[in-house]
Each structure stands twice: as C-alpha cells, then as structure tokens.
Scaffold this motif. Structure first.
Motif, PDB file in Angstrom:
ATOM      1  N   SER A 135       0.822  -1.213   0.000  1.00 24.58           N
ATOM      2  CA  SER A 135       0.000   0.000   0.000  1.00 24.58           C
ATOM      3  C   SER A 135       0.856   1.264   0.000  1.00 24.58           C
ATOM      4  N   SER A 136       0.195   2.376  -0.174  1.00 20.49           N
ATOM      5  CA  SER A 136       0.943   3.634  -0.106  1.00 20.49           C
ATOM      6  C   SER A 136       0.040   4.698   0.518  1.00 20.49           C
ATOM      7  N   PHE A 137       0.664   5.699   1.100  1.00 21.41           N
ATOM      8  CA  PHE A 137      -0.113   6.794   1.658  1.00 21.41           C
ATOM      9  C   PHE A 137       0.694   8.071   1.557  1.00 21.41           C
ATOM     10  N   GLU A 138      -0.032   9.148   1.815  1.00 26.06           N
ATOM     11  CA  GLU A 138       0.608  10.457   1.700  1.00 26.06           C
ATOM     12  C   GLU A 138       0.778  11.032   3.096  1.00 26.06           C
ATOM     13  N   PHE A 139       1.942  11.547   3.382  1.00 27.59           N
ATOM     14  CA  PHE A 139       2.159  12.169   4.690  1.00 27.59           C
ATOM     15  C   PHE A 139       2.151  13.682   4.503  1.00 27.59           C
ATOM     16  N   VAL A 140       1.219  14.346   5.172  1.00 32.34           N
ATOM     17  CA  VAL A 140       1.144  15.801   5.055  1.00 32.34           C
ATOM     18  C   VAL A 140       1.623  16.399   6.370  1.00 32.34           C
ATOM     19  N   PRO A 141       2.760  17.082   6.353  1.00 32.59           N
ATOM     20  CA  PRO A 141       3.269  17.617   7.623  1.00 32.59           C
ATOM     21  C   PRO A 141       2.344  18.688   8.186  1.00 32.59           C
ATOM     22  N   VAL A 142       2.194  18.672   9.500  1.00 31.04           N
ATOM     23  CA  VAL A 142       1.272  19.623  10.135  1.00 31.04           C
ATOM     24  C   VAL A 142       2.020  20.867  10.587  1.00 31.04           C
ATOM     25  N   THR A 143       3.124  20.646  11.272  1.00 31.54           N
ATOM     26  CA  THR A 143       3.786  21.797  11.899  1.00 31.54           C
ATOM     27  C   THR A 143       5.131  22.145  11.279  1.00 31.54           C
ATOM     28  N   SER A 144       5.712  21.222  10.527  1.00 32.39           N
ATOM     29  CA  SER A 144       7.070  21.512  10.070  1.00 32.39           C
ATOM     30  C   SER A 144       7.195  21.362   8.565  1.00 32.39           C
ATOM     31  N   SER A 145       8.146  22.046   8.001  1.00 35.16           N
ATOM     32  CA  SER A 145       8.392  21.936   6.565  1.00 35.16           C
ATOM     33  C   SER A 145       9.790  21.364   6.374  1.00 35.16           C
ATOM     34  N   PRO A 146      10.096  20.824   5.175  1.00 36.22           N
ATOM     35  CA  PRO A 146      11.421  20.227   4.974  1.00 36.22           C
ATOM     36  C   PRO A 146      12.561  21.214   5.213  1.00 36.22           C
ATOM     37  N   GLU A 147      12.260  22.510   5.181  1.00 38.39           N
ATOM     38  CA  GLU A 147      13.358  23.465   5.438  1.00 38.39           C
ATOM     39  C   GLU A 147      13.888  23.316   6.864  1.00 38.39           C
ATOM     40  N   ASP A 148      12.958  23.051   7.784  1.00 37.20           N
ATOM     41  CA  ASP A 148      13.397  22.740   9.154  1.00 37.20           C
ATOM     42  C   ASP A 148      13.540  21.220   9.204  1.00 37.20           C
ATOM     43  N   PHE A 149      14.674  20.763   8.678  1.00 33.84           N
ATOM     44  CA  PHE A 149      14.845  19.331   8.418  1.00 33.84           C
ATOM     45  C   PHE A 149      14.657  18.471   9.661  1.00 33.84           C
ATOM     46  N   THR A 150      15.232  18.913  10.777  1.00 35.61           N
ATOM     47  CA  THR A 150      15.178  18.093  11.990  1.00 35.61           C
ATOM     48  C   THR A 150      13.736  17.892  12.452  1.00 35.61           C
ATOM     49  N   ALA A 151      12.984  18.993  12.504  1.00 34.75           N
ATOM     50  CA  ALA A 151      11.592  18.900  12.964  1.00 34.75           C
ATOM     51  C   ALA A 151      10.755  18.090  11.977  1.00 34.75           C
ATOM     52  N   TYR A 152      11.014  18.311  10.680  1.00 35.43           N
ATOM     53  CA  TYR A 152      10.264  17.606   9.643  1.00 35.43           C
ATOM     54  C   TYR A 152      10.478  16.100   9.756  1.00 35.43           C
ATOM     55  N   LYS A 153      11.746  15.715   9.901  1.00 41.33           N
ATOM     56  CA  LYS A 153      12.071  14.286   9.958  1.00 41.33           C
ATOM     57  C   LYS A 153      11.467  13.651  11.213  1.00 41.33           C
ATOM     58  N   LYS A 154      11.497  14.410  12.295  1.00 43.31           N
ATOM     59  CA  LYS A 154      10.947  13.883  13.549  1.00 43.31           C
ATOM     60  C   LYS A 154       9.448  13.593  13.389  1.00 43.31           C
ATOM     61  N   GLU A 155       8.763  14.545  12.746  1.00 43.57           N
ATOM     62  CA  GLU A 155       7.328  14.388  12.552  1.00 43.57           C
ATOM     63  C   GLU A 155       7.041  13.191  11.635  1.00 43.57           C
ATOM     64  N   LEU A 156       7.830  13.069  10.589  1.00 40.11           N
ATOM     65  CA  LEU A 156       7.668  11.950   9.658  1.00 40.11           C
ATOM     66  C   LEU A 156       7.929  10.619  10.377  1.00 40.11           C
ATOM     67  N   CYS A 157       8.990  10.597  11.201  1.00 44.74           N
ATOM     68  CA  CYS A 157       9.331   9.356  11.913  1.00 44.74           C
ATOM     69  C   CYS A 157       8.219   8.959  12.885  1.00 44.74           C
ATOM     70  N   ARG A 158       7.591   9.942  13.514  1.00 46.12           N
ATOM     71  CA  ARG A 158       6.476   9.645  14.424  1.00 46.12           C
ATOM     72  C   ARG A 158       5.341   8.972  13.666  1.00 46.12           C
ATOM     73  N   LYS A 159       5.074   9.508  12.487  1.00 47.03           N
ATOM     74  CA  LYS A 159       3.996   8.956  11.664  1.00 47.03           C
ATOM     75  C   LYS A 159       4.359   7.511  11.278  1.00 47.03           C
ATOM     76  N   LEU A 160       5.609   7.332  10.842  1.00 47.50           N
ATOM     77  CA  LEU A 160       6.043   5.994  10.424  1.00 47.50           C
ATOM     78  C   LEU A 160       6.066   5.036  11.616  1.00 47.50           C
ATOM     79  N   TYR A 161       6.412   5.572  12.794  1.00 41.18           N
ATOM     80  CA  TYR A 161       6.450   4.726  14.001  1.00 41.18           C
ATOM     81  C   TYR A 161       5.085   4.065  14.208  1.00 41.18           C
ATOM     82  N   SER A 162       4.008   4.864  14.082  1.00 38.20           N
ATOM     83  CA  SER A 162       2.690   4.263  14.353  1.00 38.20           C
ATOM     84  C   SER A 162       2.300   3.292  13.239  1.00 38.20           C
TER      85      SER A 162
END
Ligand code: SF4
Length: 510
Positions: free
Chosen positions: A55-82
């Motif tokens: 399957s595939s899905f789309e991750f839409v960041p809520v609070t961070s953008s890729p420019e703030d790489f650290t925050a963006y990656k953290k948010e993405l990892c949280r999503k992937l964690y679940s």
C-alpha cells in the motif's frame, strides 16, 4: 532517529538495505526485502509519499516543513512509528531514541532537581519511550549521581571553579591489541601477533605520550584511570609494569585511586600479569566471558574457552582482587533462552562484583557484517524474556544497575547495562557516559575530552524558568562546554605522528 534506522529497528530480522540512502536535507529512502518494499519520497511542496508493502499513503506535515529538516524528519518518523507499530504489533523499548546516551535526559532532570514525573513525561512525549525504560533511566540517573558524589571532596583542578567531579579529570589508556579478533568486534583492536616486537615500540611511544602530557593538570591526580582496548593483558607482564609505573609517576595514581584494567579475555591472563596488577594496587579488573557456551565462543572466534575464563576468575580471586567485573552479551548468534540461562547460572556461581550486560550490536563494519551477509539475521534472538533473565541474574547476586548506554543497530533495540554491588561501581564508566568530566586519552584510537564547567549564574537562573525539554534543547543543561581531540587509530600513524598528537592534546587543554 532517521527513517532507515526506524525501519531496521522494527524489522530487525529482515535484511533491509537502502536503495537510495537517506541524506541530510533529503528524506528519500527505498529499502527492499521480499514483500517489504518501502519508500519515502519528499515532494517540493513538503508532502511525503510513503509506499509500504503493497500500500501507499501520503504524509502531510502539520507543523514543520522540509526546510526545518530536523523537525520535519521527527514528525515523519512519528507517523512511520505508528504505521510500523500497527504492522508489527509491538513498540520499540526506546521508542524513537537512538543516541548512545539515552539516560542523559533523566540525568539532567535529576541534576537540575526536577522530579521523576517530569523526566518520565519527557521520555514518553518526546521519544515514545516505554514506561519501563523511562523508569530504568531515572533509576540509573539517581545511581550515577550517587557514584559521582564520591568525588565531592575534590578541589577543582580544571578550568572553572567547580568542586567535585566537575572539577576533576580521568585518564584513559588504550591498548589496541588482542590475541585474535572476535567476530563482532568493532573496536580498535589488532592481533598482537602481527607486530614482530610484541608491541614494544607501541608501549615506548605510549609512555612518551603520557610523560609529554604530564603537566596538563599541574601534578594533580585523576579521579579514575581506565586501561582498556583491545585487551591490555595481551601485553606481557613487563610492558604492563612499565605503563602502570609511568601512570604512577606522571599522574600520581596509587592504590587510593580507582584504576581499572580490562583483563578481558582469559587467553591473555597469566599469573605473572595479575601479580603485576596487584603489585600496583589496581583496584578493578574485568574477566569477560561474554557467554559460557563453548559452541558460541567457537562460532564468534573468541579463543578463550569457558573453562579458561572460570580458571582466570578464580586465580584473580585467590590473588586478592575484590572488584572483578564480568561482561556478557545477549543476542549472540545461535543463543536463545537456554544458552543465556546457562551463562546466568555460571555468573551466579562465580559472583563477580559487577556485571555488564550487553546486547549484541549488529555492526556492519565488523566481521559479523560479512557473517550476516552469508547467514542472514535469523540466528539472532534477543527478547524481553532474555533481558529479564539477565536482570534477575544480576539482582540475585546483589548487583544493581548504575550506568547504561546504547550502540547503533543493537539486537532487539535494547541497551547495555552496567550492574554492580553497592560501592563497587566504576566511576570512570559514569563520568565517561554522562560527559561530566575531562578525560585525557593516551594511545591509538583514544579520544581526549575537555569538559569545562561554566560558572554562569545567568544561565542557572534562566534554566529555572524552563521546562525539561527546553532545558535540554538549550544545550546548556549541564553547563558544560565539551571539546575533543582524537588520536589516530592505526598504530603506525600513532607512532609516526605522535609529536603532532601531543601538541594537539596540550593545545586542547591549554
Ligand atoms: S576481545 Fe574485545 S576488543 Fe578484542 S577482538 Fe574481541 S571484542 Fe574486540
């Protein structure tokens, strides 16, 4: 934590290789294993397209953008964690924490006088750490502070005006030789037989380095000395004698100062070497079985037999060593609950004064990496049940946890824990792990750290108004400035360029 590390932590038994490696500023990862195709692609507008299995899905960041790489990656990892948690049906013990020092937040909290509940909440909300590990971190942090309180008598010998551990320093002496190389080894360790002089030249230069740095702490003795490696007792008795005598002359070490020598492998331990250590009042040694199952020892290329380890341990006791550590490793290839049970029974019989329980790190840089390439991950088992068995074993002989660290790619996502009888803890392990004291490193592959306690009362005041997360993120939580310099790992480079290394160290501590 990066995306690939998260994937590997949840699916440890799968041989996951990145097709497109993750890199800073980019979160593109593809990894493949039959039926587990996984990819993350980040689009220009910040959306991430994730394909996982079928399957595939789309991750839409809520609070961070890729420019703030650290925050963006953290948010993405949280999503992937679940997503991965739902798929596997289990949590990771340390959640999204993947640093070497997972107890640091609890240590900072305890040091700053914050309570356990604030520490627990930080672990849970920031990193999704399980309650058990948050509890363990707090317990370890309290023990560490207790061990460090043993330095309270000390006047400051470092820059700054702190007394106690922050005003002192410790010494690390590296012996990069071993009788042979173990399958899982990722340390600076060369087979001694490859050196025709048996390491004599190395010892000569090591002594020269120590003498040339004798003035750094103005004749003040360190709080602790740790001789590790490698296997220090791979050297002969006379070489050990010369090195320890130099430490006594140069750093005024003596029986009252904690001095650990990793005797490590029993195939390197002889009576004459132990007698040299005893003569110098070495306070703590380690005799490391790793496992008491001979079949495993043969497989991992650790030439010391289980019987030799028992013999060496008993010999050391007969000679009067009253602080002996043993290391064991959980998750070794081919070992399950029965094998660990046997190792634990032997530990309970021998009753070492401290026990370090490691979880095998599946390091690709070791021979183990090649072994895994050929044999896959299915031979490795490290479960909650196995961990509980080791904890019970330590407790049954009166040992309590007092320091903890993690490595990359640890089997089962667990940790390494040092247990000791109360009063037999190793101060060096604590100061090194929490980075609260300067360390002078001598020998190939060692790192010297200058830890300067700042005496900034303004930042003390500011810290009082911060919550724990802000305090940690401020980078000023311990009020320590840390700078380091490294010695070359290769013995030839170390010897040929020693004057440069000495200058570097003297410059660092100027
Ligand atoms: S004894 Fe330790 S340092 Fe030496 S080869 Fe084995 S794992 Fe490496």
């Amino acid at each position: 934590m990066d995306v690939l590390a998260l994937l590997r932590s949840f699916y440890a038994k799968l041989d996951i290789k990145p097709v497109v490696p993750e890199s800073r500023g980019d979160v593109k990862v593809e990894a493949e294993k039959a039926g587990y195709f996984f990819s993350v692609k980040v689009l220009d507008d910040g959306r991430a397209l994730v394909s996982f299995k079928e399957s595939s899905f789309e991750f839409v960041p809520v609070t961070s953008s890729p420019e703030d790489f650290t925050a963006y990656k953290k948010e993405l990892c949280r999503k992937l964690y679940s997503v991965f948690k739902d798929d596997t049906g289990h949590d990771l013990p340390w959640g999204m924490m993947n640093g070497v020092r997972p107890t640091k937040p609890a240590f900072i909290a305890a040091l700053a006088g914050r309570g356990k509940s604030e520490s627990d909440e930080y672990y849970r909300s920031e990193y999704l750490v399980t309650d058990e590990k948050a509890d363990m971190s707090w317990e370890i942090a309290r023990s560490e502070l207790n061990v460090l309180s043993g330095c309270e008598h000390r006047e400051s010998v470092c820059a700054g005006d702190r007394r106690g551990y922050a005003g002192g320093y410790s010494v690390y002496i590296g012996i990069p030789f071993c009788p042979s190389r173990c399958l899982y080894c990722s340390f600076t360790a060369y087979p001694l037989a490859a050196f025709k002089d048996g390491g004599d030249e190395y010892v000569k230069f090591l002594i020269e380095e120590m003498k040339a740095c004798s003035g750094i702490f103005h004749g003040n003795a360190p709080d602790s000395v740790y001789m590790g490696g490698g296997t220090p007792t791979a050297l002969n008795a006379s070489q050990l004698d010369r090195i320890i005598s130099t430490a006594e002359d140069v750093f005024f070490t003596g029986p009252s100062i904690e001095f650990t020598v990793e005797a490590g492998r029993a195939d390197s331990i002889t009576e004459d070497k132990l007698k040299v250590l005893k003569k110098h009042g070495i306070s703590r040694i380690s005799v490391n079985p790793q496992t008491f199952n001979q079949k495993t020892l043969d497989l991992i290329g650790r030439k010391a037999t289980a019987a030799e380890t028992i013999e060496s341990f008993k010999l050391a006791r007969e000679l009067g060593f009253d602080n002996i550590n043993m290391d064991i490793i959980l998750g070794l290839p081919g070992e399950g609950i029965d094998e660990v049970k046997h190792t634990c029974e032997m530990i309970e019989e021998l009753k070492p004064d401290s026990l370090t329980v490691h979880s095998l790190a599946l390091k690709r840089a070791s021979f183990l990496g090649e072994w895994i390439e050929k044999n896959g991950h299915s031979a490795f088992t490290n479960t909650d049940e196995i961990q509980a068995l080791a904890r019970k074993c330590a407790a049954s002989i009166g040992l309590e946890p007092y320091y903890l660290y993690r490595q990359k790619d640890m089997s089962g996502g667990f940790e390494n824990i040092g247990y000791a009888l109360p009063g037999k803890e190793c101060l060096y392990n604590v100061v090194m792990m929490e980075e609260v004291q300067s360390i002078l490193g001598f020998g190939a592959g060692t790192i010297s750290k200058k830890v300067v306690p700042a005496s900034d009362t303004d930042s003390d005041k500011a810290a009082g108004d911060m919550n724990l997360g802000e305090l940690i993120r401020s980078g000023d939580a311990l009020h320590m400035d840390i700078s380091r310099c490294e010695n070359f790992k290769e013995v030839g480079d170390y010897i040929n360029r020693l004057p440069e290394l000495i200058d570097r160290k003297n410059e660092l501590f100027k």
